[in-house]
Design a protein around this motif. Structure first.
Motif, PDB file in Angstrom:
ATOM      1  N   VAL A   1       0.856  -1.183   0.000  1.00  0.00           N
ATOM      2  CA  VAL A   1       0.000   0.000   0.000  1.00  0.00           C
ATOM      3  C   VAL A   1       0.893   1.234   0.000  1.00  0.00           C
ATOM      4  CG1 VAL A   1      -1.856   1.231   1.185  1.00  0.00           C
ATOM      5  CG2 VAL A   1      -1.777  -1.261   1.277  1.00  0.00           C
ATOM      6  N   ASP A   2       0.660   2.124  -0.938  1.00  0.00           N
ATOM      7  CA  ASP A   2       1.483   3.329  -1.082  1.00  0.00           C
ATOM      8  C   ASP A   2       2.966   2.981  -1.190  1.00  0.00           C
ATOM      9  OD1 ASP A   2      -0.809   4.853  -0.946  1.00  0.00           O
ATOM     10  OD2 ASP A   2      -0.637   5.213   1.203  1.00  0.00           O
ATOM     11  N   GLY A   3       3.255   1.867  -1.878  1.00  0.00           N
ATOM     12  CA  GLY A   3       4.643   1.488  -2.145  1.00  0.00           C
ATOM     13  C   GLY A   3       5.343   0.736  -1.030  1.00  0.00           C
ATOM     14  N   VAL A   4       4.664   0.483   0.095  1.00  0.00           N
ATOM     15  CA  VAL A   4       5.296  -0.177   1.246  1.00  0.00           C
ATOM     16  C   VAL A   4       4.523  -1.451   1.582  1.00  0.00           C
ATOM     17  CG1 VAL A   4       5.930   0.054   3.677  1.00  0.00           C
ATOM     18  CG2 VAL A   4       6.105   2.034   2.148  1.00  0.00           C
ATOM     19  N   LEU A   5       5.247  -2.566   1.765  1.00  0.00           N
ATOM     20  CA  LEU A   5       4.612  -3.832   2.140  1.00  0.00           C
ATOM     21  C   LEU A   5       4.190  -3.808   3.604  1.00  0.00           C
ATOM     22  CD1 LEU A   5       6.716  -6.642   0.409  1.00  0.00           C
ATOM     23  CD2 LEU A   5       4.288  -6.175   0.080  1.00  0.00           C
ATOM     24  N   ARG A   6       2.926  -4.225   3.856  1.00  0.00           N
ATOM     25  CA  ARG A   6       2.425  -4.252   5.222  1.00  0.00           C
ATOM     26  C   ARG A   6       1.532  -5.470   5.424  1.00  0.00           C
ATOM     27  NH1 ARG A   6      -0.016   1.733   6.059  1.00  0.00           N
ATOM     28  NH2 ARG A   6      -0.943   1.214   4.066  1.00  0.00           N
ATOM     29  N   GLU A   7       1.505  -5.962   6.657  1.00  0.00           N
ATOM     30  CA  GLU A   7       0.562  -7.013   7.025  1.00  0.00           C
ATOM     31  C   GLU A   7      -0.667  -6.323   7.603  1.00  0.00           C
ATOM     32  OE1 GLU A   7       2.114 -10.500   9.065  1.00  0.00           O
ATOM     33  OE2 GLU A   7       4.143  -9.799   8.678  1.00  0.00           O
ATOM     34  N   LEU A   8      -1.776  -6.377   6.869  1.00  0.00           N
ATOM     35  CA  LEU A   8      -2.984  -5.672   7.305  1.00  0.00           C
ATOM     36  C   LEU A   8      -3.914  -6.560   8.128  1.00  0.00           C
ATOM     37  CD1 LEU A   8      -3.854  -3.547   4.137  1.00  0.00           C
ATOM     38  CD2 LEU A   8      -2.481  -2.932   6.124  1.00  0.00           C
ATOM     39  N   HIS A   9      -3.581  -7.833   8.218  1.00  0.00           N
ATOM     40  CA  HIS A   9      -4.332  -8.728   9.097  1.00  0.00           C
ATOM     41  C   HIS A   9      -3.426  -9.885   9.473  1.00  0.00           C
ATOM     42  CE1 HIS A   9      -4.890 -11.499   5.699  1.00  0.00           C
ATOM     43  NE2 HIS A   9      -5.254 -10.448   4.985  1.00  0.00           N
ATOM     44  N   GLY A  10      -3.887 -10.737  10.352  1.00  0.00           N
ATOM     45  CA  GLY A  10      -3.059 -11.808  10.873  1.00  0.00           C
ATOM     46  C   GLY A  10      -2.840 -12.943   9.878  1.00  0.00           C
ATOM     47  N   THR A  11      -2.040 -13.912  10.303  1.00  0.00           N
ATOM     48  CA  THR A  11      -1.757 -15.087   9.482  1.00  0.00           C
ATOM     49  C   THR A  11      -2.937 -16.055   9.535  1.00  0.00           C
ATOM     50  OG1 THR A  11      -0.682 -16.173  11.351  1.00  0.00           O
ATOM     51  CG2 THR A  11       0.717 -14.871   9.882  1.00  0.00           C
ATOM     52  N   MET A  12      -2.855 -17.104   8.713  1.00  0.00           N
ATOM     53  CA  MET A  12      -3.880 -18.146   8.688  1.00  0.00           C
ATOM     54  C   MET A  12      -3.208 -19.512   8.740  1.00  0.00           C
ATOM     55  SD  MET A  12      -6.675 -16.796   5.920  1.00  0.00           S
ATOM     56  CE  MET A  12      -7.332 -15.119   6.026  1.00  0.00           C
ATOM     57  N   PRO A  13      -3.976 -20.553   9.026  1.00  0.00           N
ATOM     58  CA  PRO A  13      -3.377 -21.896   9.079  1.00  0.00           C
ATOM     59  C   PRO A  13      -2.761 -22.297   7.745  1.00  0.00           C
ATOM     60  CG  PRO A  13      -5.555 -21.895  10.093  1.00  0.00           C
ATOM     61  CD  PRO A  13      -5.389 -20.562   9.433  1.00  0.00           C
ATOM     62  N   ILE A  14      -1.622 -22.951   7.802  1.00  0.00           N
ATOM     63  CA  ILE A  14      -0.898 -23.345   6.591  1.00  0.00           C
ATOM     64  C   ILE A  14      -1.700 -24.360   5.768  1.00  0.00           C
ATOM     65  CG2 ILE A  14       0.341 -25.240   7.711  1.00  0.00           C
ATOM     66  CD1 ILE A  14       1.671 -22.834   4.975  1.00  0.00           C
ATOM     67  N   LYS A  15      -2.633 -25.068   6.394  1.00  0.00           N
ATOM     68  CA  LYS A  15      -3.445 -26.046   5.668  1.00  0.00           C
ATOM     69  C   LYS A  15      -4.339 -25.390   4.616  1.00  0.00           C
ATOM     70  CE  LYS A  15      -3.653 -29.539   9.344  1.00  0.00           C
ATOM     71  NZ  LYS A  15      -4.549 -30.301  10.260  1.00  0.00           N
ATOM     72  N   LEU A  16      -4.559 -24.090   4.766  1.00  0.00           N
ATOM     73  CA  LEU A  16      -5.365 -23.368   3.780  1.00  0.00           C
ATOM     74  C   LEU A  16      -4.621 -23.149   2.475  1.00  0.00           C
ATOM     75  CD1 LEU A  16      -7.215 -20.480   5.642  1.00  0.00           C
ATOM     76  CD2 LEU A  16      -8.255 -22.194   4.181  1.00  0.00           C
ATOM     77  N   HIS A  17      -3.301 -23.249   2.524  1.00  0.00           N
ATOM     78  CA  HIS A  17      -2.476 -22.862   1.386  1.00  0.00           C
ATOM     79  C   HIS A  17      -2.839 -23.579   0.084  1.00  0.00           C
ATOM     80  CE1 HIS A  17       1.376 -23.140  -1.002  1.00  0.00           C
ATOM     81  NE2 HIS A  17       1.132 -21.850  -1.008  1.00  0.00           N
ATOM     82  N   PRO A  18      -2.900 -24.924   0.043  1.00  0.00           N
ATOM     83  CA  PRO A  18      -3.229 -25.576  -1.231  1.00  0.00           C
ATOM     84  C   PRO A  18      -4.612 -25.226  -1.758  1.00  0.00           C
ATOM     85  CG  PRO A  18      -3.165 -27.181   0.565  1.00  0.00           C
ATOM     86  CD  PRO A  18      -2.604 -25.908   1.105  1.00  0.00           C
ATOM     87  N   LEU A  19      -5.568 -25.011  -0.854  1.00  0.00           N
ATOM     88  CA  LEU A  19      -6.916 -24.641  -1.286  1.00  0.00           C
ATOM     89  C   LEU A  19      -6.928 -23.265  -1.933  1.00  0.00           C
ATOM     90  CD1 LEU A  19      -8.950 -25.773   1.874  1.00  0.00           C
ATOM     91  CD2 LEU A  19      -8.582 -27.046  -0.240  1.00  0.00           C
ATOM     92  N   LEU A  20      -6.244 -22.320  -1.289  1.00  0.00           N
ATOM     93  CA  LEU A  20      -6.215 -20.951  -1.791  1.00  0.00           C
ATOM     94  C   LEU A  20      -5.452 -20.864  -3.115  1.00  0.00           C
ATOM     95  CD1 LEU A  20      -7.243 -18.179  -0.982  1.00  0.00           C
ATOM     96  CD2 LEU A  20      -5.150 -17.824   0.319  1.00  0.00           C
ATOM     97  N   VAL A  21      -4.307 -21.564  -3.198  1.00  0.00           N
ATOM     98  CA  VAL A  21      -3.514 -21.559  -4.429  1.00  0.00           C
ATOM     99  C   VAL A  21      -4.312 -22.161  -5.579  1.00  0.00           C
ATOM    100  CG1 VAL A  21      -1.513 -22.591  -5.554  1.00  0.00           C
ATOM    101  CG2 VAL A  21      -1.266 -21.551  -3.300  1.00  0.00           C
ATOM    102  N   SER A  22      -4.997 -23.282  -5.329  1.00  0.00           N
ATOM    103  CA  SER A  22      -5.792 -23.916  -6.382  1.00  0.00           C
ATOM    104  C   SER A  22      -6.897 -22.996  -6.868  1.00  0.00           C
ATOM    105  CB  SER A  22      -6.394 -25.233  -5.877  1.00  0.00           C
ATOM    106  OG  SER A  22      -5.381 -26.172  -5.614  1.00  0.00           O
ATOM    107  N   ARG A  23      -7.567 -22.325  -5.934  1.00  0.00           N
ATOM    108  CA  ARG A  23      -8.655 -21.424  -6.318  1.00  0.00           C
ATOM    109  C   ARG A  23      -8.138 -20.266  -7.175  1.00  0.00           C
ATOM    110  NH1 ARG A  23     -13.427 -20.611  -8.251  1.00  0.00           N
ATOM    111  NH2 ARG A  23     -14.140 -18.471  -7.890  1.00  0.00           N
TER     112      ARG A  23
END
Length: 427
Positions: free
Chosen positions: A76-98
């Motif tokens: 945002v405005d040229g700077v990387l920021r974490e705007l919310h918390g992390t999520m479980p790593i098990k979500l990763h393959p589902l999100l990548v596939s989608r």
């Protein structure tokens, strides 16, 4: 703050549902078809992430698998920021596939980098997103680039140029022929300025043809061609074809190699107005980059109209903007130079919910415009020495990006720290 907490809680609920609803989702697909599948939690979660990135004004969304969690970062405005918390790593393959399905990418390939794009409909407008995946230690990293999330092209009067620079840029854009180059690193706003110039020239009397990789914004009235290296259509071949299309104005997304640069110079020499970009530190560095690419000085002197170098700096948040007195002997006084005097007051942002506590909201460009006047052309023919050409440019009235940035600091638009960060790095 309460709205942000409520949204993050909603995101966590969707993540929880997605993790525990995989089998149910598959059965629902079999029973009810695609329409029911679109209501699956992983689909809603993906949509929430995309919509949040677009509404936040992010230019990029990074989805990065760590050892035990899934991290999300927004630029945002040229700077990387974490705007919310992390999520479980098990979500990763589902999100990548989608995301791969949405972007037309190969869902079965996880071992090599892939590219794709998708068009997301939000609030009645289409937002183009470029998607890139790359295998890393703990899975696939995904980066989504939001191409002009506002959906609107800027006009030349909206580029934030000083009055002097705006007049020079206007004069160069309306030149009947010649080559105009915009330079700067990635994410410096070159493409925005380039499209603004094209909008200025976009009339029924002109045939404007562009060659881009990729086409970042569709513009009515302009003939836009996209690079496709899989079939052998690169910048050099595309540019050769464009010269046979009776074009008044040609835009080449980037002069990235010697062959493309040489063809571009020849196009400008034959009476075309040619606009392009180049990666270089500043305007004079871009001039020497062309010389190093093998372009003869006499050709540059004959064709080059000018070079616009720029960087993006963050704007002070208007909600929490406050004034302060610059202290004598501080680091700020060194960059201010002759503009500093005891009692000088500048502005900064305190940080508030509107700017996520950063003190900044939005970005603007600082510019350096090198106009090829007769004295500079003559110096270019006599000498290739960087220092000599830089001195000649300054004698001809060149205003450096630092000087332009300081003027915008004095106007209360940005801060000295931002100008320093954009030009010299650091926090």
């Amino acid at each position: 703050m309460e709205q942000e907490n409520a949204w993050e809680n909603h995101l966590k609920r969707l993540a929880h549902q997605a993790l525990h609803d995989v089998q149910d989702r598959v059965m629902m697909v079999r029973e009810h078809g695609a329409e029911r599948r679109e209501q699956a939690p992983i689909v809603r979660l993906t949509n929430e992430l995309l919509e949040h990135a677009i509404r936040t004004g992010a230019s990029d969304l990074h989805i990065e698998p760590q050892k035990e969690e899934l991290r999300f970062r927004y630029r945002v405005d040229g700077v990387l920021r974490e705007l919310h918390g992390t999520m479980p790593i098990k979500l990763h393959p589902l999100l990548v596939s989608r995301l791969k399905i949405m972007a037309g990418m190969d869902t079965s390939e996880h071992r090599k980098p892939l590219d794709g794009h998708l068009v997301y409909l939000l609030d009645g407008r289409k937002v183009d997103l470029r998607v890139a995946s790359m295998p890393i230690r703990h899975g696939e990293s995904i980066v989504l680039r939001i191409m002009n999330g506002s959906g609107q092209l800027r006009r030349m009067g909206e580029l934030g140029m000083s009055e002097q620079n705006a007049k020079i840029f206007q004069r160069m854009v309306h030149a009947p022929s010649g080559m105009l180059i915009l330079t700067g690193p990635m994410n410096s706003g070159k493409t925005t300025s380039l499209y603004a110039a094209l909008q200025e020239l976009n009339t029924a009397e002109r045939n404007i043809v562009t060659l881009e990789d990729p086409v970042e914004q569709l513009v009515d009235g302009i003939n836009q061609m996209e690079i496709n290296e899989k079939i052998g259509l690169d910048f050099a071949k595309g540019l050769r074809a464009m010269l046979r299309m009776d074009a008044n104005c040609i835009m080449v997304g980037e002069a990235r190699d010697t062959e493309t640069a040489q063809i571009a110079v020849r196009a400008a020499l034959t009476g075309h107005l040619l606009l392009t970009t180049l990666h270089a530190r500043d305007s004079c560095s871009a001039l020497f980059r062309l010389l190093e690419m093998g372009i003869q000085p006499y050709l540059l002197a004959a064709t080059l109209t000018g070079i616009v170098a720029q960087r993006l700096v963050r704007c002070i948040c208007p909600v929490c903007r406050e004034s302060y007195e610059v202290q004598a002997g501080s680091e700020e006084t060194a960059l201010l130079g002759r503009h500093y005097h005891p009692g000088l007051r500048l502005y900064r942002g305190r940080g508030c919910p509107e700017c996520h506590g950063t003190g900044f909201r939005g970005r603007m460009a600082i510019h350096e415009i090198l106009e090829m006047k007769d004295a500079l052309r003559a110096r270019l023919l006599r000498s290739k020495e960087p220092d000599a050409l830089r001195r000649a440019a300054e004698e001809a009235g060149l205003v450096s990006m630092q000087q332009d940035g300081v003027q915008k600091v004095l106007q209360g638009l940005t801060t000295i720290g931002e100008v320093r960060r954009a030009l010299y790095g650091g926090d």
